[in-house]
Structure formats: structure tokens, C-alpha cells
Design a protein around this motif. Structure first.
Motif, PDB file in Angstrom:
ATOM      1  N   PRO A 157       5.610  -2.741   0.242  1.00  0.00           N
ATOM      2  CA  PRO A 157       5.733  -4.061  -0.885  1.00  0.00           C
ATOM      3  C   PRO A 157       3.782  -3.984  -1.540  1.00  0.00           C
ATOM      4  O   PRO A 157       3.595  -5.039  -1.911  1.00  0.00           O
ATOM      5  CB  PRO A 157       5.327  -4.531   0.852  1.00  0.00           C
ATOM      6  N   LEU A 158       3.274  -2.721  -0.825  1.00  0.00           N
ATOM      7  CA  LEU A 158       1.810  -2.682  -1.320  1.00  0.00           C
ATOM      8  C   LEU A 158       2.049  -1.921  -3.572  1.00  0.00           C
ATOM      9  O   LEU A 158       1.590  -3.388  -4.421  1.00  0.00           O
ATOM     10  CB  LEU A 158       1.197  -1.866  -1.248  1.00  0.00           C
ATOM     11  N   HIS A 159       2.936  -1.384  -3.651  1.00  0.00           N
ATOM     12  CA  HIS A 159       4.128  -1.905  -5.334  1.00  0.00           C
ATOM     13  C   HIS A 159       2.730  -0.992  -6.183  1.00  0.00           C
ATOM     14  O   HIS A 159       2.508  -1.429  -7.448  1.00  0.00           O
ATOM     15  CB  HIS A 159       3.838  -3.171  -6.061  1.00  0.00           C
ATOM     16  N   TRP A 163       4.599  -0.833  -9.517  1.00  0.00           N
ATOM     17  CA  TRP A 163       3.718  -1.147 -10.621  1.00  0.00           C
ATOM     18  C   TRP A 163       4.299  -0.463 -12.012  1.00  0.00           C
ATOM     19  O   TRP A 163       4.707  -1.168 -13.169  1.00  0.00           O
ATOM     20  CB  TRP A 163       2.811  -1.466 -10.266  1.00  0.00           C
ATOM     21  N   TRP A 164       3.933   1.010 -11.631  1.00  0.00           N
ATOM     22  CA  TRP A 164       4.275   1.984 -12.703  1.00  0.00           C
ATOM     23  C   TRP A 164       5.736   1.584 -13.486  1.00  0.00           C
ATOM     24  O   TRP A 164       5.603   1.594 -14.602  1.00  0.00           O
ATOM     25  CB  TRP A 164       3.658   3.426 -12.362  1.00  0.00           C
ATOM     26  N   TRP A 253      -7.206   2.329  -8.760  1.00  0.00           N
ATOM     27  CA  TRP A 253      -6.660   1.922  -7.687  1.00  0.00           C
ATOM     28  C   TRP A 253      -5.871   1.113  -7.928  1.00  0.00           C
ATOM     29  O   TRP A 253      -4.900   0.831  -7.694  1.00  0.00           O
ATOM     30  CB  TRP A 253      -7.173   2.669  -6.099  1.00  0.00           C
ATOM     31  N   GLN A 254      -6.980  -0.423  -7.735  1.00  0.00           N
ATOM     32  CA  GLN A 254      -5.931  -1.712  -8.561  1.00  0.00           C
ATOM     33  C   GLN A 254      -5.327  -1.661  -9.228  1.00  0.00           C
ATOM     34  O   GLN A 254      -3.911  -2.022  -9.405  1.00  0.00           O
ATOM     35  CB  GLN A 254      -7.154  -2.627  -7.550  1.00  0.00           C
ATOM     36  N   GLY A 308      -3.781 -11.024   1.905  1.00  0.00           N
ATOM     37  CA  GLY A 308      -5.006 -11.269   1.208  1.00  0.00           C
ATOM     38  C   GLY A 308      -5.222  -9.713   1.353  1.00  0.00           C
ATOM     39  O   GLY A 308      -6.257  -8.982   0.555  1.00  0.00           O
ATOM     40  N   ARG A 309      -4.275  -9.370   0.644  1.00  0.00           N
ATOM     41  CA  ARG A 309      -4.396  -8.143  -0.982  1.00  0.00           C
ATOM     42  C   ARG A 309      -3.853  -7.971  -2.093  1.00  0.00           C
ATOM     43  O   ARG A 309      -2.547  -9.509  -2.294  1.00  0.00           O
ATOM     44  CB  ARG A 309      -3.334  -6.489  -0.236  1.00  0.00           C
ATOM     45  N   PRO A 310      -4.364  -7.617  -2.897  1.00  0.00           N
ATOM     46  CA  PRO A 310      -4.697  -8.724  -4.116  1.00  0.00           C
ATOM     47  C   PRO A 310      -2.864  -7.775  -5.158  1.00  0.00           C
ATOM     48  O   PRO A 310      -3.293  -6.528  -4.784  1.00  0.00           O
ATOM     49  CB  PRO A 310      -5.715  -8.305  -4.718  1.00  0.00           C
ATOM     50  N   ALA A 311      -2.720  -8.227  -5.894  1.00  0.00           N
ATOM     51  CA  ALA A 311      -1.555  -7.463  -6.129  1.00  0.00           C
ATOM     52  C   ALA A 311      -1.696  -6.692  -7.800  1.00  0.00           C
ATOM     53  O   ALA A 311      -2.786  -6.884  -8.220  1.00  0.00           O
ATOM     54  CB  ALA A 311      -0.275  -8.346  -7.065  1.00  0.00           C
ATOM     55  N   PRO A 312      -0.915  -5.120  -7.458  1.00  0.00           N
ATOM     56  CA  PRO A 312      -1.609  -4.490  -7.952  1.00  0.00           C
ATOM     57  C   PRO A 312      -1.147  -4.306  -9.670  1.00  0.00           C
ATOM     58  O   PRO A 312      -0.575  -5.183  -9.665  1.00  0.00           O
ATOM     59  CB  PRO A 312      -1.132  -3.038  -7.547  1.00  0.00           C
TER      60      PRO A 312
END
Length: 330
Positions: A157-159, A163-164, A253-254, A308-312
Motif C-alpha cells: 500500500p505504500l506504493h 508509483w515508478w 524518498w517521497q 497519516g502517510r502522504p501519497a508518494p
């Protein structure tokens, strides 16, 4: 054996359940019950780990022999698990390299020679280090802590890798960190880690283990090239110097997942995994991880990024400005 997974519906926990069922264990999961069901074949138990009475009430006499703990995010969660599960035969805990007081930037040598956090801070690393101590004291001689690094694979789910893959699949000109392409990366496939955790608990392995891939598994450039190959995209790299990325407000990282500034990357990826290899933690070919992650992304709805985590990923306006060159308006 009766195996309890603390977690079990998301990412690593889901793979742990699959691995345990494949090995013939009787499996139960303990979650809050808000993130869906565990894989078919597992018993679903529900409760809040931060509630002192919730775990014992959910077990209701079902006595696990083994535990794989993938979901401890607070000091209370560790304390409550320790109070109920001290009699198990094996307890494998998923900690993090962030439990080390010197990482990042590292480097990290053999586990027994590196200091862990001893503070009372309510931050991720200190909380993981505290949980290690509390649980190890409750299950003496039967406790393994896996200090995980970068975990990738289907259901993530951290994607970050996802994303890449999606950005490269869209094709066109893609911003990449010029100096960062040669940055070494080490990662572990969630399925490799999951199966190993189940087996480690059953064997009664103990102590701390740096549970990530071997140093120099690949480079960021090598990983991105593999993403382009797997997706079949026609993406064209646009290398942007690190100084320009930072000046434009790109967050390492983000905004560009897996990229670290050169000074940090020089040591952050240098983690001794000798003990992990000795204890049998596998490392499947990276191409398999990337291919399977891409197949999953195309076949199922992607889970939301955890609260609580921003989307990468690189925001579209920032990407456009970087692609336009240093003279373009920001």
C-alpha cells in the motif's frame, strides 16, 4: 501448529498468512477488522491492540503456539501482546532498521554491535526498539526480531515501486535523479520475508536479524530500467542534478520514491545481512518482484496509502517545471 498473525490483511501480513497456510499451520489473524478479511482459510479475530483486554478476549481460549507480529505500532501494543503471549514456542517480530539509533545514515554492521534507540520518543524507530525489548523479555529464548529494510511486492500500500511502475508505463519524459541512478539499493520481496518469518518462528530462531536484501542487489537506475522493460513503456529519462532537485523542493524518498541524496545513500544502503543469509532469508530475482507487482497493479484496485502517510510521487506541476529546465518559472 496454531499460528497467530498479528495483522494479516495488509501487505506483509497477508503474505505471512498465505505462507503459514501453505505450510499446513492452523492460522488466526488479529486485526481491528476495518481493512478487509484475511486470506481464505484463516480465522479472523478482531480487536484493538492498544486495548489491554482485547487480545485475550479475541483469542477466547484459542492458544497459539507460534506468533508472527507484523502490526506493532505502539508501546501499548507491545505491552499488551507481551502480557498474553509469553507462553508461545516461537515469536517472530517485524521491526525495522529504524530501530537502530544510527540509521539512517548508517552504515549498519552485524546486529549485536549496533545501538538501538533507548529514548521514550513516540517516533517510529524508538517505538520499534522499545517493542523489541518488551517482547524479548516476555518470550525469553524464543524471540526473533526482524529489522526489515525496504519491503516490496504485490499488495504494497505504500506504493513506492508501484508509483515508478505506473509513471514509467505512461511513457514520455520522466524526471530521474542524475547522481542517484548509480545509487545502490537493497530490498526484500514481501513473500520471501513472510515465508522466512513463519519458518523462523517454527524453528525457534532467536535474536536480531537485519532482514533485507544483500548489499548491492541493484541500483536505482537498474530498477527503473527493469520497470521500463516490464511495463513495455517508452519512457525517456531526464536526469536532473541533485542540487536542482533539492532547490526545486523535491523531497527525497517521497517525491521520487527510493531516491536518497548522495551523502545519505552512500551509507544508508550499506547493511550487513550476513546473519539473514545464514538463517536462510531468500532473495528472489528482482525481475520476478517487479513483474508480479506490475501484474497485481493491473489486476486489482490499489489499496489506499495508510492514514497519516502522504501519497508518494512527483506532483504534476513540479514535474512539469523540472522537465521545462532550470530557466523555467517555478
Amino acid at each position: 501448529m496454531r499460528l497467530l498473525v498479528l495483522g494479516g490483511t495488509h501487505f506483509l501480513g497477508r503474505h505471512v498468512v498465505d505462507a503459514a497456510l501453505d505450510r499446513g499451520h492452523e492460522v488466526a489473524t488479529f486485526t481491528r477488522g476495518v481493512s478487509g478479511d484475511p486470506p481464505t482459510g484463516a480465522r479472523a479475530l478482531h480487536g484493538d491492540r492498544d486495548d489491554p483486554g482485547a487480545l485475550e478476549a479475541a483469542l477466547d481460549g484459542w492458544a497459539p503456539e507460534l506468533v508472527v507480529d507484523t502490526s506493532c505500532q505502539s508501546r501499548a501494543a507491545a505491552r499488551n501482546a507481551a502480557a498474553v503471549l509469553g507462553g508461545v514456542r516461537g515469536y517472530a517480530f517485524v521491526s525495522s532498521l529504524n530501530a537502530y539509533a544510527t540509521w539512517p545514515p548508517g552504515p549498519i554492521g552485524p546486529e549485536d554491535g549496533e545501538p538501538t534507540w533507548q529514548t521514550d520518543d513516540e517516533e517510529y524507530g524508538p517505538v520499534k526498539a522499545h517493542a523489541e525489548r518488551v517482547l524479548a523479555a516476555a518470550v525469553p529464548g524464543r524471540f526473533l526480531t526482524a529489522r526489515a529494510g525496504l519491503i516490496t511486492g504485490p499488495y504494497d500500500p505504500l506504493h513506492r515501486l508501484g508509483w515508478w511502475l505506473e509513471r514509467i508505463a505512461r511513457g514520455g519524459r520522466v524526471v530521474v535523479p542524475a547522481e542517484g541512478l548509480d545509487q545502490p539499493i537493497a530490498l526484500v520481496d514481501a513473500r520471501d520475508l513472510a515465508g522466512w518469518l513463519v519458518d523462523a518462528a517454527a524453528r525457534g530462531d532467536t535474536g536480531a536479524v537485519n532482514a533485507t536484501g544483500p548489499v548491492g542487489t541493484t541500483t536505482l537506475g537498474g530498477l527503473l530500467a527493469l520497470c521500463r522493460e516490464v511495463t513495455g513503456g517508452d519512457a525517456e529519462w531526464v536526469p536532473v542534478p541533485e542540487a536542482d532537485l533539492l532547490a526545486a523542493g523535491v523531497e527525497p524518498w517521497q517525491h521520487l520514491p527510493l531516491w536518497l541524496p548522495a551523502e545519505t545513500a552512500r551509507t544508508a544502503w550499506d547493511v550487513d545481512t550476513t546473519r539473514a543469509r545464514q538463517l536462510g532469508l531468500p532473495s528472489r530475482p528482482l525481475g520476478e518482484t517487479v513483474t508480479d507487482t506490475w501484474a497485481w497493479l493491473r489486476s486489482a484496485p490499489r489499496p489506499p496509502v495508510p492514514t497519516g502517510r502522504p501519497a508518494p510521487g512527483l506532483p504534476a506541476d513540479l514535474e512539469a517545471a523540472l522537465l521545462a529546465g532550470p530557466g523555467a518559472p517555478r
